[in-house]
Enzyme design. Structure first.
Site, PDB file in Angstrom:
ATOM      1  CG  ASN A 160     -53.849 -26.818 -11.011  1.00 24.49           C
ATOM      2  OD1 ASN A 160     -55.104 -26.814 -11.095  1.00 24.49           O
ATOM      3  ND2 ASN A 160     -53.305 -25.522 -11.132  1.00 24.49           N
ATOM      4  NE  ARG A 161     -60.403 -26.885  -9.481  1.00 27.80           N
ATOM      5  CZ  ARG A 161     -59.835 -25.791  -8.458  1.00 27.80           C
ATOM      6  NH1 ARG A 161     -58.186 -25.561  -9.342  1.00 27.80           N
ATOM      7  NH2 ARG A 161     -60.599 -25.184  -8.211  1.00 27.80           N
ATOM      8  CG  HIS A 219     -54.050 -28.276  -4.160  1.00 25.13           C
ATOM      9  ND1 HIS A 219     -53.091 -27.783  -5.199  1.00 25.13           N
ATOM     10  CD2 HIS A 219     -54.948 -26.628  -3.679  1.00 25.13           C
ATOM     11  CE1 HIS A 219     -53.721 -26.527  -6.149  1.00 25.13           C
ATOM     12  NE2 HIS A 219     -54.615 -25.820  -4.697  1.00 25.13           N
ATOM     13  CG  HIS A 250     -51.799 -23.001  -2.518  1.00 26.15           C
ATOM     14  ND1 HIS A 250     -53.033 -22.187  -2.148  1.00 26.15           N
ATOM     15  CD2 HIS A 250     -52.405 -23.894  -3.547  1.00 26.15           C
ATOM     16  CE1 HIS A 250     -53.323 -21.648  -2.747  1.00 26.15           C
ATOM     17  NE2 HIS A 250     -53.687 -22.983  -3.656  1.00 26.15           N
ATOM     18  CB  THR A 251     -47.086 -18.200   0.063  1.00 27.24           C
ATOM     19  OG1 THR A 251     -46.597 -19.266   0.654  1.00 27.24           O
ATOM     20  CG2 THR A 251     -47.790 -16.775   0.494  1.00 27.24           C
ATOM     21  CE1 TYR A 252     -55.570 -17.572  -1.244  1.00 25.28           C
ATOM     22  CE2 TYR A 252     -54.522 -19.141  -0.038  1.00 25.28           C
ATOM     23  CZ  TYR A 252     -54.823 -18.619  -0.607  1.00 25.28           C
ATOM     24  OH  TYR A 252     -56.436 -19.712  -1.196  1.00 25.28           O
ATOM     25  CG  ASP A 260     -58.393 -21.050 -10.222  1.00 25.39           C
ATOM     26  OD1 ASP A 260     -56.677 -21.609  -9.568  1.00 25.39           O
ATOM     27  OD2 ASP A 260     -59.433 -21.349  -9.236  1.00 25.39           O
ATOM     28  CD  GLN A 266     -53.704 -22.405 -11.380  1.00 26.44           C
ATOM     29  OE1 GLN A 266     -53.508 -22.903 -12.692  1.00 26.44           O
ATOM     30  NE2 GLN A 266     -55.744 -22.202 -11.791  1.00 26.44           N
ATOM     31  CD  GLU A 308     -51.620 -22.115  -6.454  1.00 30.32           C
ATOM     32  OE1 GLU A 308     -51.405 -22.993  -6.713  1.00 30.32           O
ATOM     33  OE2 GLU A 308     -51.943 -20.978  -6.237  1.00 30.32           O
TER      34      GLU A 308
END
Length: 371
Positions: free
Chosen positions: A100-101, A126, A201-203, A267, A307, A334
């Site tokens: 994340n940020r 990330h 981070h899988t979609y 998000d 997330q 996530e």
């Protein structure tokens, strides 16, 4: 599995991790990743399988049947490994050193300022330009049989992307049963305190990757609050209830039902509810289902937040098998520490001292509705 046997198993795993991490103390950071060997590794149990690679410790595919017996790949990804190099979608990646940020790409530990590589406007996302998704990991252990698994290792060097100290990192992907797999992450700072927050981070698209959007999936998230963000997706430091807002997924709902009320799409970090489900800090995080296929996915984990992201930045990305991933073509869940925790003392800390072990566990359980 009984609570006592689970506790014993996790304790043994932690001791093993500590022993392995200690034995790796003399391994140097990989200076020439171009000389590494790329590997693809399949884990399989019957009709359920997954493929991972040591580039970014990335999940490339997860395949399982639908209610009619059709086997599909339900994660998004590229057709060749070249797509993952310098990738900014983070398909299937293990991200870090801090997922994340980080606002402004800077933070302070014990009055010492650190500046990290900014790759998301003025922020670090990330782990920076060359985060853990952009390096080769080595294979430390691999087993076949009824419950196959693979463990990857990476040494992150002192100053890498601006982060302090060397960091030993291990991630194990394991098929735990029929249609279930776990992700176990460990990290240990070697010589300096440093922030650590790893994420997978899988979609997901349970209809099958490349088959439309996920806006009609059913999503339930076991959280009564979120950490709201500003326009740059940095948390404000507040924790606000989801009740009466479009962020309320305490009961199953389709993301598309209220996504128009959320600027840019979902998000955001959810603050997870509930007591420990098994006495080990592992609790149910979310349930996702898709009616056409009948597939259901449960996510369990031991982190304080998750997330929820609805693929808002996908824009016709070319994927594997000729698929094209349009906006909202996949969703991410996530588990994590709270974003930008280095600037918010009220959030759970993500600073780990030298020798302290970070642990992060995720369990995915799949089923078919009605079966």
């Amino acid at each position: 599995m009984a609570a006592m046997s689970m506790k014993t198993m996790m304790a043994l795993a932690l001791l093993l991790c500590l022993a392995v991490a200690a034995s790796l103390g003399g391994v140097e950071a990989r200076k020439h990743p171009g000389k590494e060997t790329l590997g693809y590794y399949e884990l399989r149990r019957g009709e359920f399988s997954m493929v991972v690679t040591n580039w970014g410790a990335t999940i490339l595919s997860v395949r399982l049947p639908d209610k009619n017996g059709r086997i599909d790949d339900v994660v998004l990804g590229y057709k060749t490994i070249g797509g993952y190099v310098n990738d900014t979608t983070y398909f299937g990646a293990l991200v870090g050193r801090v997922a994340n940020r980080i606002a402004g790409g800077r933070f302070t530990i014990k009055n010492h300022p650190y500046h990290t590589y900014t790759n998301d406007g003025n922020n670090t996302l990330h782990g920076g330009h060359r985060g853990f998704n952009q390096v080769f990991w080595s294979v430390r252990e691999r087993a076949t049989g009824a419950f196959p698994y693979i463990t990857f290792y990476y040494r992150s060097g002192d100053g890498e992307e601006g982060f302090p100290g060397a960091l030993d990192v291990l991630v194990t992907y394991k098929i735990d049963g029929d249609y279930s797999y776990s992700v176990t992450m460990y990290a240990r700072p070697v010589d300096k305190p440093t922030p650590v927050n790893l994420a997978q981070h899988t979609y997901w698209n349970l209809r099958g990757h490349g088959r439309g959007t996920v806006l009609d999936h059913s999503v339930q998230i076991f959280a009564s609050a979120v950490t709201p963000v500003g326009g740059d997706l940095i948390p404000t430091g507040a924790v606000t209830p989801v009740a009466g807002t479009p962020f309320d997924f305490r009961a199953p709902a389709a993301p598309g039902a209220r996504i128009a009320e959320v600027e840019g799409g979902y998000d955001i970090n959810y603050v997870l509810d509930g007591r420990d489900a098994d006495g080990q800090g592992v609790r149910k995080v979310a349930v996702v289902s898709e009616a056409t296929s009948g597939r259901v996915m449960e996510l369990w984990g031991d982190q304080p937040g998750v997330q929820f992201y609805t693929g808002n930045f996908l824009k016709g990305d070319e994927g594997k098998g000729g698929a094209v991933y349009e906006k909202h073509g996949g969703l991410c869940l996530e588990t994590q520490d709270f974003p930008d925790a280095v600037h918010n003392p009220k959030f759970p800390t993500e600073i780990y001292r030298a020798g302290q072990v970070y642990k992060h566990y995720m369990l995915y359980k799949f089923s078919i509705a009605g079966k």
